[in-house]
Design an enzyme around this catalytic site. Structure first.
Site, PDB file in Angstrom:
ATOM      1  N   ILE A   6       0.808  -1.529   0.173  1.00 35.80           N
ATOM      2  CA  ILE A   6      -0.029  -0.028  -0.367  1.00 35.80           C
ATOM      3  C   ILE A   6       0.623   1.753  -0.019  1.00 35.80           C
ATOM      4  O   ILE A   6       0.104   2.111   0.049  1.00 35.80           O
ATOM      5  CB  ILE A   6      -1.039  -0.324   1.173  1.00 35.80           C
ATOM      6  CG1 ILE A   6      -0.599   0.261   2.491  1.00 35.80           C
ATOM      7  CG2 ILE A   6      -2.219  -0.892   0.915  1.00 35.80           C
ATOM      8  CD1 ILE A   6      -1.125   0.704   3.625  1.00 35.80           C
ATOM      9  N   GLN A   8       5.320   3.248  -0.521  1.00 34.38           N
ATOM     10  CA  GLN A   8       6.419   2.592  -0.327  1.00 34.38           C
ATOM     11  C   GLN A   8       7.243   4.023  -0.185  1.00 34.38           C
ATOM     12  O   GLN A   8       6.512   5.166  -1.402  1.00 34.38           O
ATOM     13  CB  GLN A   8       6.779   1.973  -1.771  1.00 34.38           C
ATOM     14  CG  GLN A   8       8.447   2.417  -2.677  1.00 34.38           C
ATOM     15  CD  GLN A   8       9.067   0.691  -2.859  1.00 34.38           C
ATOM     16  OE1 GLN A   8       8.705  -0.194  -3.252  1.00 34.38           O
ATOM     17  NE2 GLN A   8      10.177   0.729  -3.181  1.00 34.38           N
ATOM     18  N   GLY A   9       8.831   3.932   0.488  1.00 34.78           N
ATOM     19  CA  GLY A   9       9.062   5.097   1.258  1.00 34.78           C
ATOM     20  C   GLY A   9      10.115   4.945   0.555  1.00 34.78           C
ATOM     21  O   GLY A   9      10.747   3.948  -0.318  1.00 34.78           O
ATOM     22  N   ALA A  10      11.150   6.145   1.188  1.00 32.60           N
ATOM     23  CA  ALA A  10      12.561   6.016   0.802  1.00 32.60           C
ATOM     24  C   ALA A  10      12.606   4.702   1.211  1.00 32.60           C
ATOM     25  O   ALA A  10      14.479   3.952   0.562  1.00 32.60           O
ATOM     26  CB  ALA A  10      13.169   7.552   1.326  1.00 32.60           C
ATOM     27  N   GLU A  11      12.898   3.894   1.825  1.00 34.80           N
ATOM     28  CA  GLU A  11      13.135   3.166   3.374  1.00 34.80           C
ATOM     29  C   GLU A  11      12.722   1.928   3.430  1.00 34.80           C
ATOM     30  O   GLU A  11      13.337   0.814   3.876  1.00 34.80           O
ATOM     31  CB  GLU A  11      13.727   3.674   5.066  1.00 34.80           C
ATOM     32  CG  GLU A  11      14.308   4.652   4.612  1.00 34.80           C
ATOM     33  CD  GLU A  11      15.928   4.420   5.491  1.00 34.80           C
ATOM     34  OE1 GLU A  11      15.868   4.128   6.427  1.00 34.80           O
ATOM     35  OE2 GLU A  11      17.105   5.163   5.421  1.00 34.80           O
ATOM     36  N   ALA A  12      11.639   2.054   3.098  1.00 40.25           N
ATOM     37  CA  ALA A  12      10.729   0.464   3.300  1.00 40.25           C
ATOM     38  C   ALA A  12       9.273   0.465   2.367  1.00 40.25           C
ATOM     39  O   ALA A  12       9.175   1.629   1.970  1.00 40.25           O
ATOM     40  CB  ALA A  12      10.175   0.925   4.847  1.00 40.25           C
ATOM     41  N   ILE A  14       5.186  -1.258   2.688  1.00 37.71           N
ATOM     42  CA  ILE A  14       4.557  -1.254   3.291  1.00 37.71           C
ATOM     43  C   ILE A  14       3.166  -2.251   2.683  1.00 37.71           C
ATOM     44  O   ILE A  14       3.202  -1.595   1.625  1.00 37.71           O
ATOM     45  CB  ILE A  14       3.481   0.202   3.897  1.00 37.71           C
ATOM     46  CG1 ILE A  14       4.489   1.178   4.797  1.00 37.71           C
ATOM     47  CG2 ILE A  14       2.255   0.289   4.521  1.00 37.71           C
ATOM     48  CD1 ILE A  14       4.694   0.949   5.722  1.00 37.71           C
ATOM     49  N   ASP A 117      10.703  12.405  13.469  1.00 40.83           N
ATOM     50  CA  ASP A 117      10.375  12.926  11.152  1.00 40.83           C
ATOM     51  C   ASP A 117       8.756  12.829  11.580  1.00 40.83           C
ATOM     52  O   ASP A 117       8.206  12.682  10.684  1.00 40.83           O
ATOM     53  CB  ASP A 117      10.745  11.103  10.968  1.00 40.83           C
ATOM     54  CG  ASP A 117      10.080  11.870   8.815  1.00 40.83           C
ATOM     55  OD1 ASP A 117       9.713  12.596   8.151  1.00 40.83           O
ATOM     56  OD2 ASP A 117       9.852  10.766   8.740  1.00 40.83           O
TER      57      ASP A 117
HETATM   58  N1  LIG Z   1       0.197   0.863  11.124  1.00 43.92           N
HETATM   59  C1  LIG Z   1      -0.873   1.611  10.365  1.00 43.92           C
HETATM   60  N2  LIG Z   1      -2.249   1.472   9.599  1.00 43.92           N
HETATM   61  C2  LIG Z   1      -2.342   2.530   8.387  1.00 43.92           C
HETATM   62  N3  LIG Z   1      -1.492   3.170   7.674  1.00 43.92           N
HETATM   63  C3  LIG Z   1      -0.502   2.665   7.849  1.00 43.92           C
HETATM   64  C4  LIG Z   1       0.019   2.446   9.119  1.00 43.92           C
HETATM   65  N4  LIG Z   1       1.435   2.689   9.119  1.00 43.92           N
HETATM   66  C5  LIG Z   1       1.678   2.932   7.312  1.00 43.92           C
HETATM   67  N5  LIG Z   1       1.241   3.112   7.067  1.00 43.92           N
HETATM   68  C6  LIG Z   1       1.057   4.058   5.535  1.00 43.92           C
HETATM   69  O1  LIG Z   1       1.908   3.601   5.271  1.00 43.92           O
HETATM   70  C7  LIG Z   1       3.077   5.430   4.614  1.00 43.92           C
HETATM   71  C8  LIG Z   1       4.188   4.666   5.109  1.00 43.92           C
HETATM   72  O2  LIG Z   1       4.546   3.880   6.363  1.00 43.92           O
HETATM   73  P1  LIG Z   1       5.458   5.044   6.985  1.00 43.92           P
HETATM   74  O3  LIG Z   1       5.755   3.718   8.264  1.00 43.92           O
HETATM   75  O4  LIG Z   1       5.589   6.143   7.166  1.00 43.92           O
HETATM   76  O5  LIG Z   1       7.195   4.588   6.679  1.00 43.92           O
HETATM   77  P2  LIG Z   1       8.114   5.507   5.384  1.00 43.92           P
HETATM   78  O6  LIG Z   1       9.197   5.406   6.385  1.00 43.92           O
HETATM   79  O7  LIG Z   1       8.219   4.874   4.306  1.00 43.92           O
HETATM   80  O8  LIG Z   1       7.337   6.501   5.681  1.00 43.92           O
HETATM   81  C9  LIG Z   1       2.212   5.566   6.038  1.00 43.92           C
HETATM   82  O9  LIG Z   1       1.934   7.521   5.358  1.00 43.92           O
HETATM   83  C10 LIG Z   1       0.328   5.507   5.715  1.00 43.92           C
HETATM   84  O10 LIG Z   1      -0.095   5.702   4.989  1.00 43.92           O
HETATM   85 MG   LIG Z   2       6.600   8.338   6.856  1.00 46.40          MG
END
Ligand SMILES: Nc1ncnc2c1ncn2[C@@H]1O[C@H](COP(=O)(O)OP(=O)(O)O)[C@@H](O)[C@H]1O
Ligand SMILES: [Mg+2]
Length: 204
Positions: A6, A8-12, A14, A117
């Site tokens: 759902i 994808q960020g710079a590091e991870a 999801i 962050d």
């Molecule tokens: N526990 C969660 N419940 C719902 N959405 C989540 C959750 N964790 C992450 N997300 C969704 O995934 C996105 C990226 O996750 P995040 O932990 O912020 O990683 P990143 O380091 O890539 O920013 C979030 O902005 C959010 O939309």
């Molecule tokens: Mg984030």
């Protein structure tokens, strides 16, 4: 079952699997392999540890289900509801959200945790409980330093200024008011925050 990616960020990456979120830190090839592995392990463990601590203190953040050093992943509860970023882009009514942000941040800081962050993409509004929930603790740290807390506020200030310029500075003023009403250490942190800002100006 193939999990559904759902975000994808710079590091991870999801993934959403049933009602669990899996956050997996992928290999970054431009880093030296040993450094990459050490960083991913460190951030995965850090995020897991902070989530556990937050749950113990009843702070609104996802419940940690499990974490794996080999997959470089953590599993946590899925929080249903929009990102604060999207709500704020949609409305001029920000006072209540700003108040919740300031209150949460003060509680975090009083527990000697800095987020690292603070953006409105790392805050979700739970659609049932309407509770403001912080996420993304991979860059967080345990710290009792006034400087670290002031820098956290500074990063939030910057994020609001760039993403929510239509409602800035009003929104940040409301955040600060609420922070002051909640945190025992607010006066010190705000005084330092002014210095951090001045430093930023001098560098330009
Ligand atoms: N526990 C969660 N419940 C719902 N959405 C989540 C959750 N964790 C992450 N997300 C969704 O995934 C996105 C990226 O996750 P995040 O932990 O912020 O990683 P990143 O380091 O890539 O920013 C979030 O902005 C959010 O939309
Ligand atoms: Mg984030």
């Amino acid at each position: 079952m193939t999990p559904n990616k759902i975000a994808q960020g710079a590091e991870a990456s999801i993934y959403l699997e049933n009602s669990s979120i899996i956050k997996e830190r992928f290999v970054k090839r431009y880093r030296l392999p040993q450094i990459d592995e050490a960083l991913r392990t460190f951030r995965t463990r850090r995020e897991a540890k902070i989530l556990q601590k937050l749950e113990a203190m009843n702070f609104p953040a996802p419940h940690l289900q499990e974490f794996s050093d080999t997959r470089m992943s953590i599993a946590m509860d899925f929080i249903p509801g929009p990102k604060v970023r999207d709500i704020l882009l949609d409305t001029q009514q920000y006072a209540q959200i700003a108040e919740a942000i300031g209150k949460n941040l003060a509680k975090l800081h009083d527990a000697q945790i800095v987020h690292g962050d603070l953006t409105t993409s790392n805050m979700l509004l739970h659609e049932q409980s309407k509770e403001l929930t912080f996420i993304d603790f991979g860059l967080s740290a345990f710290s009792d330093k006034v400087e670290d807390k002031a820098v956290d506020l500074f990063l939030l200030d910057r994020a609001l200024q760039s993403t929510h310029f239509q409602i800035y500075p009003g929104i940040f003023q409301n955040v600060l008011e609420s922070y002051q009403n909640t945190s025992a250490q607010a006066a010190e942190v705000l005084a330092r925050f002014e210095k951090v800002k001045a430093r930023g100006r001098n560098k330009k």
